[in-house]
Scaffold this motif. Structure first.
Motif, mmCIF file in Angstrom:
data_model
loop_
_atom_site.group_PDB
_atom_site.id
_atom_site.type_symbol
_atom_site.label_atom_id
_atom_site.label_comp_id
_atom_site.label_asym_id
_atom_site.label_seq_id
_atom_site.Cartn_x
_atom_site.Cartn_y
_atom_site.Cartn_z
ATOM 1 N N GLY A 161 -1.754 15.387 7.803
ATOM 2 C CA GLY A 161 -2.431 16.305 6.890
ATOM 3 C C GLY A 161 -3.593 17.001 7.555
ATOM 4 O O GLY A 161 -3.972 16.674 8.684
ATOM 5 N N ASP A 162 -4.171 17.949 6.837
ATOM 6 C CA ASP A 162 -5.261 18.765 7.364
ATOM 7 C C ASP A 162 -6.612 18.443 6.737
ATOM 8 O O ASP A 162 -7.615 19.057 7.088
ATOM 9 C CB ASP A 162 -4.951 20.257 7.142
ATOM 10 N N ASP A 163 -6.636 17.493 5.807
ATOM 11 C CA ASP A 163 -7.857 17.141 5.084
ATOM 12 C C ASP A 163 -8.159 15.665 5.340
ATOM 13 O O ASP A 163 -7.370 14.790 4.986
ATOM 14 C CB ASP A 163 -7.650 17.405 3.588
ATOM 15 N N ASP A 164 -9.288 15.384 5.964
ATOM 16 C CA ASP A 164 -9.614 14.009 6.371
ATOM 17 C C ASP A 164 -9.726 13.055 5.184
ATOM 18 O O ASP A 164 -9.248 11.915 5.242
ATOM 19 C CB ASP A 164 -10.915 13.981 7.181
ATOM 20 N N LEU A 165 -10.354 13.508 4.104
ATOM 21 C CA LEU A 165 -10.507 12.645 2.935
ATOM 22 C C LEU A 165 -9.145 12.362 2.304
ATOM 23 O O LEU A 165 -8.859 11.227 1.902
ATOM 24 C CB LEU A 165 -11.434 13.287 1.909
ATOM 25 N N ALA A 166 -8.303 13.382 2.234
ATOM 26 C CA ALA A 166 -6.967 13.188 1.676
ATOM 27 C C ALA A 166 -6.169 12.207 2.529
ATOM 28 O O ALA A 166 -5.466 11.341 1.999
ATOM 29 C CB ALA A 166 -6.241 14.527 1.580
ATOM 30 N N LEU A 167 -6.287 12.320 3.843
ATOM 31 C CA LEU A 167 -5.595 11.394 4.738
ATOM 32 C C LEU A 167 -6.072 9.962 4.518
ATOM 33 O O LEU A 167 -5.284 9.017 4.509
ATOM 34 C CB LEU A 167 -5.811 11.802 6.189
ATOM 35 N N SER A 168 -7.383 9.803 4.330
ATOM 36 C CA SER A 168 -7.941 8.478 4.088
ATOM 37 C C SER A 168 -7.408 7.887 2.782
ATOM 38 O O SER A 168 -7.057 6.706 2.715
ATOM 39 C CB SER A 168 -9.469 8.563 4.040
ATOM 40 N N ASP A 169 -7.325 8.716 1.749
ATOM 41 C CA ASP A 169 -6.822 8.243 0.455
ATOM 42 C C ASP A 169 -5.343 7.863 0.545
ATOM 43 O O ASP A 169 -4.921 6.856 -0.044
ATOM 44 C CB ASP A 169 -7.009 9.328 -0.608
ATOM 45 N N VAL A 170 -4.558 8.657 1.286
ATOM 46 C CA VAL A 170 -3.132 8.346 1.419
ATOM 47 C C VAL A 170 -2.931 7.119 2.302
ATOM 48 O O VAL A 170 -2.043 6.300 2.049
ATOM 49 C CB VAL A 170 -2.351 9.565 1.944
ATOM 50 N N ALA A 171 -3.758 6.965 3.318
ATOM 51 C CA ALA A 171 -3.686 5.761 4.150
ATOM 52 C C ALA A 171 -3.904 4.517 3.300
ATOM 53 O O ALA A 171 -3.207 3.504 3.464
ATOM 54 C CB ALA A 171 -4.715 5.831 5.279
ATOM 55 N N ALA A 172 -4.864 4.571 2.383
ATOM 56 C CA ALA A 172 -5.124 3.446 1.490
ATOM 57 C C ALA A 172 -3.928 3.181 0.579
ATOM 58 O O ALA A 172 -3.582 2.023 0.308
ATOM 59 C CB ALA A 172 -6.373 3.716 0.654
ATOM 60 N N LEU A 173 -3.287 4.248 0.124
ATOM 61 C CA LEU A 173 -2.120 4.120 -0.744
ATOM 62 C C LEU A 173 -0.954 3.472 0.020
ATOM 63 O O LEU A 173 -0.293 2.562 -0.496
ATOM 64 C CB LEU A 173 -1.712 5.498 -1.252
ATOM 65 N N VAL A 174 -0.726 3.936 1.240
ATOM 66 C CA VAL A 174 0.355 3.382 2.068
ATOM 67 C C VAL A 174 0.109 1.895 2.340
ATOM 68 O O VAL A 174 1.014 1.064 2.236
ATOM 69 C CB VAL A 174 0.480 4.171 3.384
ATOM 70 N N ASP A 175 -1.130 1.563 2.687
ATOM 71 C CA ASP A 175 -1.475 0.167 2.952
ATOM 72 C C ASP A 175 -1.270 -0.692 1.710
ATOM 73 O O ASP A 175 -0.693 -1.789 1.782
ATOM 74 C CB ASP A 175 -2.929 0.094 3.425
ATOM 75 N N ALA A 176 -1.711 -0.198 0.552
ATOM 76 C CA ALA A 176 -1.566 -0.957 -0.688
ATOM 77 C C ALA A 176 -0.097 -1.162 -1.049
ATOM 78 O O ALA A 176 0.266 -2.171 -1.661
ATOM 79 C CB ALA A 176 -2.287 -0.245 -1.829
ATOM 80 N N SER A 177 0.756 -0.211 -0.663
ATOM 81 C CA SER A 177 2.176 -0.320 -0.996
ATOM 82 C C SER A 177 2.947 -1.197 -0.020
ATOM 83 O O SER A 177 4.147 -1.411 -0.188
ATOM 84 C CB SER A 177 2.815 1.066 -1.080
ATOM 85 N N GLY A 178 2.255 -1.695 1.038
ATOM 86 C CA GLY A 178 2.875 -2.686 1.895
ATOM 87 C C GLY A 178 3.205 -2.270 3.307
ATOM 88 O O GLY A 178 3.938 -2.970 4.008
ATOM 89 N N PHE A 179 2.625 -1.155 3.767
ATOM 90 C CA PHE A 179 2.937 -0.646 5.099
ATOM 91 C C PHE A 179 1.665 -0.239 5.847
ATOM 92 O O PHE A 179 0.660 0.111 5.224
ATOM 93 C CB PHE A 179 3.866 0.576 4.996
ATOM 94 N N ASP A 180 1.748 -0.276 7.168
ATOM 95 C CA ASP A 180 0.636 0.192 7.984
ATOM 96 C C ASP A 180 0.692 1.719 8.078
ATOM 97 O O ASP A 180 1.719 2.272 8.480
ATOM 98 C CB ASP A 180 0.719 -0.379 9.408
ATOM 99 N N PRO A 181 -0.396 2.420 7.721
ATOM 100 C CA PRO A 181 -0.410 3.873 7.885
ATOM 101 C C PRO A 181 -0.691 4.249 9.338
ATOM 102 O O PRO A 181 -1.541 3.634 9.986
ATOM 103 C CB PRO A 181 -1.558 4.311 6.973
ATOM 104 N N VAL A 182 0.029 5.230 9.854
ATOM 105 C CA VAL A 182 -0.177 5.716 11.219
ATOM 106 C C VAL A 182 -0.404 7.222 11.164
ATOM 107 O O VAL A 182 0.437 7.962 10.643
ATOM 108 C CB VAL A 182 1.036 5.416 12.127
#
Length: 235
Positions: A161-182
């Motif tokens: 993505g192009d938005d750092d805050l959005a990337l951080s929020d999606v990384a948290a979502l991916v982690d919570a759903s059971g996967f490592d965000p890369v």
């Protein structure tokens, strides 16, 4: 609603197919409230959701967009113009869509190596913050692969993505759903997650995703993308 759900953002999912229902189950299990819309009426979708993602609330696409804090696009890419863009202004939108010619038809605009499909979605949703995620892993692996953070061999999901805050929020979502965000990079870089890449359909750990990203520029698809983009610049 539990105390945990009341503190987490509401997730909206547009698309009640295999990916949409799997993501619903994963996010419900992580404590998120989930609203979901399919191609049919909410009453019809409810019958499916009660079986495949019990706890999710079936709504119209407009109501999902209106009531959710984060909206995941899990519908056929060729239908992206049906997305209620005006109701997604300012919202975080997760693009989990892929181009399938069998479903979408032959569409040169959806298979242009010069432009990632998430860039097209960002152009269609100019006031939304679009992040690519959840598109490159098969739905069976998504369904069977989640594990707690720190688990050896935990599988990973690429995000771009192009938005750092959005990337951080999606990384948290991916982690919570059971996967490592890369982090893959920008929306332009997200083409490395699309069909034709080594990562598409892969079920890798974080290091495996990183290695595939490093190899991408030297692969047949990576060279095709680079050549097309160089021609565009030259023109």
């Amino acid at each position: 609603m539990s105390d945990l759900q009341s503190t987490l953002p509401t997730i909206g999912i547009l698309g009640a197919g295999k990916v949409g229902t799997v993501l619903s189950r994963l996010l419900l299990a992580a404590g998120y409230p989930v609203h979901i819309a399919g191609s049919g009426s909410p009453a019809k979708i409810s019958l499916i959701i009660d079986v495949l993602a019990p706890g999710a609330v079936a709504m119209t696409a407009a109501d999902v967009a209106r009531t959710s804090d984060i909206v995941i696009l899990a519908l056929p890419l060729g239908k992206y113009r049906s997305i209620p863009a005006d109701l997604l202004e300012g919202k975080l939108v997760v693009d989990a869509m892929n181009y399938w010619w069998e479903v979408d038809g032959i569409r040169d605009d959806l298979n242009d190596p010069r432009v990632s499909t998430s860039e097209l979605i960002q152009s269609f949703l100019p006031t939304s913050r679009v992040v690519k995620a959840y598109n490159h892993m098969g739905y069976h692996d998504l369904d069977e692969g989640p594990t707690p953070a720190g688990t050896p061999g935990r599988k990973a999901i690429g995000i771009a993505g192009d938005d750092d805050l959005a990337l951080s929020d999606v990384a948290a979502l991916v982690d919570a759903s059971g996967f490592d965000p890369v982090l893959v990079g920008s929306l332009r870089d997200s083409i490395a997650l699309q069909p034709g890449s080594e990562l598409f359909g892969a079920n890798f750990t974080a290091s495996g995703v990183q290695d595939a990203l490093t190899r991408f520029p030297t692969t047949e698809r990576g060279l095709e993308v680079a050549a097309a983009r160089e021609q565009e610049i030259a023109a």
